[in-house]
Write an enzyme that holds these catalytic residues in place. Structure first.
Site, mmCIF file in Angstrom:
data_model
loop_
_atom_site.group_PDB
_atom_site.id
_atom_site.type_symbol
_atom_site.label_atom_id
_atom_site.label_comp_id
_atom_site.label_asym_id
_atom_site.label_seq_id
_atom_site.Cartn_x
_atom_site.Cartn_y
_atom_site.Cartn_z
ATOM 1 N N ASP A 26 0.857 -1.192 0.000
ATOM 2 C CA ASP A 26 0.000 0.000 0.000
ATOM 3 C C ASP A 26 0.891 1.239 0.000
ATOM 4 O O ASP A 26 1.849 1.344 0.787
ATOM 5 C CB ASP A 26 -0.894 -0.015 1.253
ATOM 6 C CG ASP A 26 -1.922 1.107 1.202
ATOM 7 O OD1 ASP A 26 -3.000 0.871 0.636
ATOM 8 O OD2 ASP A 26 -1.622 2.206 1.715
ATOM 9 N N GLU A 56 -4.668 2.464 -4.100
ATOM 10 C CA GLU A 56 -3.200 2.501 -4.077
ATOM 11 C C GLU A 56 -2.619 1.204 -3.524
ATOM 12 O O GLU A 56 -1.502 1.179 -3.019
ATOM 13 C CB GLU A 56 -2.728 3.707 -3.256
ATOM 14 C CG GLU A 56 -3.082 3.677 -1.775
ATOM 15 C CD GLU A 56 -4.430 4.313 -1.435
ATOM 16 O OE1 GLU A 56 -5.345 4.284 -2.290
ATOM 17 O OE2 GLU A 56 -4.573 4.820 -0.310
ATOM 18 N N ASN A 94 -2.615 12.984 -3.362
ATOM 19 C CA ASN A 94 -3.758 13.423 -4.174
ATOM 20 C C ASN A 94 -4.273 14.791 -3.726
ATOM 21 O O ASN A 94 -4.543 15.670 -4.552
ATOM 22 C CB ASN A 94 -4.900 12.408 -4.064
ATOM 23 C CG ASN A 94 -4.797 11.335 -5.143
ATOM 24 O OD1 ASN A 94 -4.098 11.506 -6.130
ATOM 25 N ND2 ASN A 94 -5.477 10.220 -4.937
#
Lengths: 314, 118
Positions: free
Chosen positions: A177, A220, A185
């Site tokens: 991850d 992700e 973001n």
């Protein structure tokens, strides 16, 4: 374009060869049907063939049948040359798998026109195959990273688990991850986030062997299946994969970003006879532990009976 | 040369896209191959080997028609039909006619080869 001529008559053969060379074809010659089949079943064989009907060893229709028996091979356009003119003969020739026929002695302009038809058919076939492959790729791969998509990587995990149980080999499952991805973001926008994910995916793919699997599990998260992986070396392999992502900054159009990953590791040897779903649950627990331990690290899932309720080795 | 008895020279030239060098090459191949085929045909007929006779006469038909030797090609086609029908007596008689008809072919081929060289 390459073309095969199969004819036992030296005069017809030379006449065809010269006519076709003059029209720009690269000609391969066979003197009987058996040799024609050998040539047409080679790797990178000609995909256009002119076959005389009557030949020693195998006749033209028999060659057609042999070629059509093959499955999953590029299509070969087969044109029978014949002095047989009865409807029954022509039907029999086409039924054997020929695409077209031409009556001997042939007219050079008609021969060229019929071969151009063959080329058009092959071109269309190539476009169809290409479109099918594109659709297959889209159906099995993640659009952003081009890695295997979630459905496929989970399916492969289940298959590899069965195989490792059957063959008594060991496999390792890694759930990775990207750390603080939401922050990337939020700070730089989704476009930069996507660029970072693409580079992480590329680094993960480059860090495994050709027969291992890497897929985008979601958002992700990435799932890696290391086949036939010695349990002794698996923790080191997981470390190498973690470093492959974090060792260098990722260049994005907004500038360099330092990206790290947390990894949950699970060895099939520790969880024999469990289902893929259970493996995923356990490796997710290990990933959660890696996050809880400060991120940018690997944590290994182990049987709860040995290592306590958490099921994670620290 | 258009008036040749056995070879339709105009048809032959059209078939080879007017490539005179190729005409020469094909006639040379014919001169090498034809006597051998004729001999093999005679042998298969004498041995009543119908399958072989069909194969050889078929091959001869193809070769002769490719070279625009149309009368001889038609005769070879007749031999093929007779062999398929296993018409022994008619086949032997027809073969004798064929041999007589094609006797002059090699000489005509030579003449043709000289013609295309000039």
């Amino acid at each position: 374009m390459r073309i095969l001529i199969a004819d036992d008559d030296a005069v017809s053969r030379r006449l065809l060869e010269k006519t076709l060379e003059r029209s720009g074809y690269e000609v391969t010659v066979a003197v009987n049907g058996k040799m024609a089949v050998q040539e047409l079943t080679k790797l990178d064989a000609p995909r256009l063939a002119l076959l005389d009907w009557v030949m020693p060893e195998l006749d033209g229709p028999q060659v057609c049948r042999k070629i059509r028996e093959r499955r999953d091979q590029p299509y070969t356009y087969l044109l029978l040359l014949t002095s047989k003119e009865s409807k029954e003969d022509i039907v029999a020739g086409l039924e054997s798998g020929a695409d077209d026929y031409l009556t001997k002695p042939f007219n050079p302009d008609e021969l060229r026109a019929r071969l151009r038809t063959g080329e058009r058919v092959l071109h269309l076939e190539d476009k169809l195959v290409e479109a099918r492959e594109q659709m297959r790729f889209k159906a099995t791969h993640d659009a952003l990273t081009s890695l295997l998509n979630r459905g496929v990587i989970v399916e492969l995990l289940a298959l590899e688990l069965s195989r490792s149980q059957r063959e008594r080999t060991s496999m390792a499952v890694l759930l990775c991850d990207v750390d603080h991805f939401k922050r990337v973001n939020d700070t730089y926008g989704h476009k930069i986030g996507d660029e970072a994910l693409q580079e992480v995916a590329r680094r993960l793919q480059l860090s495994v062997r050709s027969y291992d699997f890497v897929g985008r599990f979601g958002g992700e998260e990435f799932l890696i299946v290391l086949n036939n992986c010695d349990p002794e070396f698996a923790p080191n392999r997981a470390e190498e994969i973690r470093k492959a992502v974090s060792s260098r900054v990722i260049q994005t159009s907004a500038g360099p970003l330092a990206i790290t990953t947390s990894i949950g590791l699970l060895l099939s040897a520790d969880w024999r006879a469990h289902s893929a779903e259970e493996l995923l649950h356990q490796v997710d627990t290990a990933l959660y532990a890696a996050k809880a331990d400060g991120r940018n690290c690997v944590r290994r899932a182990l049987p709860a009976v040995q290592y306590g309720a958490s099921g994670v080795q620290r | 040369m258009e008036t040749s008895k056995h070879i339709n020279f105009a048809e032959l030239l059209a078939r080879v896209d007017n490539d005179r060098e190729l005409v020469r090459e094909l006639l040379l191949l014919f001169k090498q191959d034809f006597p051998l085929q004729l001999q093999a045909l005679e042998q298969s007929i004498s041995q009543d080997d119908w399958d072989q006779t069909v194969l050889i006469s078929h091959a001869l038909k193809g070769m002769l028609s490719s070279l625009a030797m149309n009368v001889a090609a038609a005769h070879a086609a007749k031999l093929e039909e007779l062999a398929k029908a296993a018409e022994k007596r008619a086949l032997k008689s027809s073969f004798a006619d064929f041999v007589e008809k094609v006797q002059g072919l090699p000489k005509e081929a030579d003449a043709c080869m000289s013609e295309v060289q000039t």
